[in-house]
Design a protein around this motif. Structure first.
Motif, mmCIF file in Angstrom:
data_model
loop_
_atom_site.group_PDB
_atom_site.id
_atom_site.type_symbol
_atom_site.label_atom_id
_atom_site.label_comp_id
_atom_site.label_asym_id
_atom_site.label_seq_id
_atom_site.Cartn_x
_atom_site.Cartn_y
_atom_site.Cartn_z
ATOM 1 N N THR A 58 16.688 -75.433 -22.618
ATOM 2 C CA THR A 58 16.779 -74.013 -22.963
ATOM 3 C C THR A 58 15.406 -73.450 -23.340
ATOM 4 N N ARG A 59 14.576 -74.256 -23.977
ATOM 5 C CA ARG A 59 13.207 -73.815 -24.264
ATOM 6 C C ARG A 59 12.431 -73.614 -22.970
ATOM 7 N N ALA A 60 12.637 -74.496 -22.015
ATOM 8 C CA ALA A 60 11.955 -74.371 -20.725
ATOM 9 C C ALA A 60 12.377 -73.090 -20.007
ATOM 10 N N LEU A 61 13.639 -72.722 -20.134
ATOM 11 C CA LEU A 61 14.116 -71.501 -19.474
ATOM 12 C C LEU A 61 13.501 -70.243 -20.062
ATOM 13 N N ARG A 62 13.078 -70.291 -21.312
ATOM 14 C CA ARG A 62 12.385 -69.128 -21.883
ATOM 15 C C ARG A 62 11.039 -68.916 -21.197
ATOM 16 N N GLU A 63 10.462 -70.000 -20.711
ATOM 17 C CA GLU A 63 9.162 -69.914 -20.030
ATOM 18 C C GLU A 63 9.311 -69.682 -18.527
ATOM 19 N N THR A 64 10.364 -70.219 -17.950
ATOM 20 C CA THR A 64 10.574 -70.125 -16.497
ATOM 21 C C THR A 64 12.035 -69.749 -16.215
ATOM 22 N N PRO A 65 12.417 -68.512 -16.505
ATOM 23 C CA PRO A 65 13.825 -68.118 -16.395
ATOM 24 C C PRO A 65 14.379 -68.112 -14.972
ATOM 25 N N ASP A 66 13.519 -68.180 -13.960
ATOM 26 C CA ASP A 66 13.997 -68.184 -12.576
ATOM 27 C C ASP A 66 14.323 -69.579 -12.056
ATOM 28 N N HIS A 71 18.813 -74.067 -15.033
ATOM 29 C CA HIS A 71 20.068 -73.424 -15.440
ATOM 30 C C HIS A 71 21.241 -74.358 -15.139
ATOM 31 N N ARG A 72 21.215 -75.018 -13.965
ATOM 32 C CA ARG A 72 22.287 -75.964 -13.627
ATOM 33 C C ARG A 72 22.314 -77.131 -14.603
ATOM 34 N N GLU A 73 21.137 -77.625 -14.990
ATOM 35 C CA GLU A 73 21.079 -78.712 -15.979
ATOM 36 C C GLU A 73 21.787 -78.279 -17.267
ATOM 37 N N VAL A 74 21.477 -77.075 -17.715
ATOM 38 C CA VAL A 74 22.080 -76.546 -18.941
ATOM 39 C C VAL A 74 23.585 -76.398 -18.775
ATOM 40 N N TYR A 91 25.807 -69.378 -16.608
ATOM 41 C CA TYR A 91 25.898 -68.960 -15.213
ATOM 42 C C TYR A 91 25.678 -67.455 -15.103
ATOM 43 N N ARG A 92 26.299 -66.704 -15.979
ATOM 44 C CA ARG A 92 26.153 -65.236 -15.939
ATOM 45 C C ARG A 92 24.699 -64.819 -16.189
ATOM 46 N N LYS A 93 24.030 -65.525 -17.108
ATOM 47 C CA LYS A 93 22.603 -65.263 -17.360
ATOM 48 C C LYS A 93 21.782 -65.499 -16.102
ATOM 49 N N LEU A 94 22.050 -66.626 -15.463
ATOM 50 C CA LEU A 94 21.332 -66.953 -14.233
ATOM 51 C C LEU A 94 21.601 -65.909 -13.158
ATOM 52 N N GLU A 95 22.849 -65.565 -13.005
ATOM 53 C CA GLU A 95 23.246 -64.578 -11.995
ATOM 54 C C GLU A 95 22.479 -63.269 -12.189
ATOM 55 N N LYS A 96 22.427 -62.806 -13.424
ATOM 56 C CA LYS A 96 21.706 -61.563 -13.737
ATOM 57 C C LYS A 96 20.206 -61.723 -13.506
ATOM 58 N N GLN A 97 19.653 -62.840 -13.938
ATOM 59 C CA GLN A 97 18.217 -63.088 -13.769
ATOM 60 C C GLN A 97 17.821 -63.067 -12.293
ATOM 61 N N LEU A 98 18.586 -63.766 -11.473
ATOM 62 C CA LEU A 98 18.267 -63.821 -10.049
ATOM 63 C C LEU A 98 18.442 -62.462 -9.382
ATOM 64 N N THR A 101 15.466 -60.098 -10.729
ATOM 65 C CA THR A 101 14.094 -60.429 -10.352
ATOM 66 C C THR A 101 13.907 -60.689 -8.861
ATOM 67 N N LEU A 102 14.904 -61.254 -8.209
ATOM 68 C CA LEU A 102 14.748 -61.644 -6.806
ATOM 69 C C LEU A 102 15.759 -61.002 -5.865
ATOM 70 N N SER A 103 16.729 -60.288 -6.429
ATOM 71 C CA SER A 103 17.795 -59.648 -5.643
ATOM 72 C C SER A 103 18.553 -60.655 -4.780
ATOM 73 N N ILE A 104 18.845 -61.811 -5.381
ATOM 74 C CA ILE A 104 19.627 -62.838 -4.682
ATOM 75 C C ILE A 104 20.749 -63.318 -5.595
ATOM 76 N N ILE A 105 21.682 -64.036 -4.999
ATOM 77 C CA ILE A 105 22.760 -64.644 -5.777
ATOM 78 C C ILE A 105 22.434 -66.122 -5.973
ATOM 79 N N PRO A 106 23.092 -66.786 -6.897
ATOM 80 C CA PRO A 106 22.864 -68.223 -7.075
ATOM 81 C C PRO A 106 23.178 -69.008 -5.800
ATOM 82 N N SER A 107 22.560 -70.158 -5.689
ATOM 83 C CA SER A 107 22.741 -71.024 -4.520
ATOM 84 C C SER A 107 24.179 -71.535 -4.441
#
Length: 121
Positions: A58-66, A71-74, A91-98, A101-107
Motif C-alpha cells: 500500500t505504501r508502494a501504491l502511494r508512489e506508483t498508483p498506476d 493493486h492485484r497483490e493488495v 479494485y474500485r480505486k484501481l478502476e478509477k485510477q486507470l 489517468t489512462l482512460s482504460i479499464i483493468p486488465s
C-alpha cells in the motif's frame, strides 16, 4: 538493505526545485523507493507474513498508483485475510485510477480476480 533504503527515503528529492535535472532525479529516486517497497512486500508475502506485506504494497501504491500488478497483490492479500470489502474497495480505486489517468479499464487478469472476490461476498 531494503529496509535501510526505505528508512533513508524521507521525502521527494529537492521537492521545490523545478529544474529538469532535479525533476528527473526526483522521479528516479521515487521509482527506486517504490521498487524497494514492492520488493519488501514480496519478501514478506513469500514468507506468508501478509500484514507487513500489505503495508509495503500500500505504501508502494502511494508512489506508483498506476501499478495494476501491485493493486492485484493488495487485492489478493485482502482476500486471503478475509477482508473482502477492502478487496472490493481496492479494485474500485484501481478502476478509477486507470480511468482517470489512462482512460482504460483493468486488465482481464484483474477483472477475473475481482470476480473471485465478488463470489466470496
Amino acid at each position: 538493505l531494503l529496509k535501510r533504503a526505505i528508512e533513508i527515503y524521507k521525502s521527494p528529492f529537492l521537492e521545490t526545485v523545478q529544474m529538469n535535472w532535479a525533476s528527473s532525479r526526483r522521479d528516479h529516486l521515487r521509482q527506486l523507493y517504490a521498487q524497494a517497497l514492492i520488493s519488501m512486500g514480496r519478501l514478506y508475502k513469500r514468507q506468508n507474513n501478509l500484514r507487513p506485506a500489505l503495508g509495503y504494497f500500500t505504501r508502494a501504491l502511494r508512489e506508483t498508483p498506476d501499478r495494476e500488478d501491485i493493486h492485484r497483490e493488495v487485492m489478493n492479500i485482502y482476500l486471503n485475510l478475509d477482508m473482502v470489502s477492502d478487496a472490493v474497495m481496492q479494485y474500485r480505486k484501481l478502476e478509477k485510477q486507470l480511468q482517470d489517468t489512462l482512460s482504460i479499464i483493468p486488465s482481464r487478469e484483474t477483472r477475473e480476480l475481482f470476480e473471485v472476490i465478488n463470489a466470496r461476498k
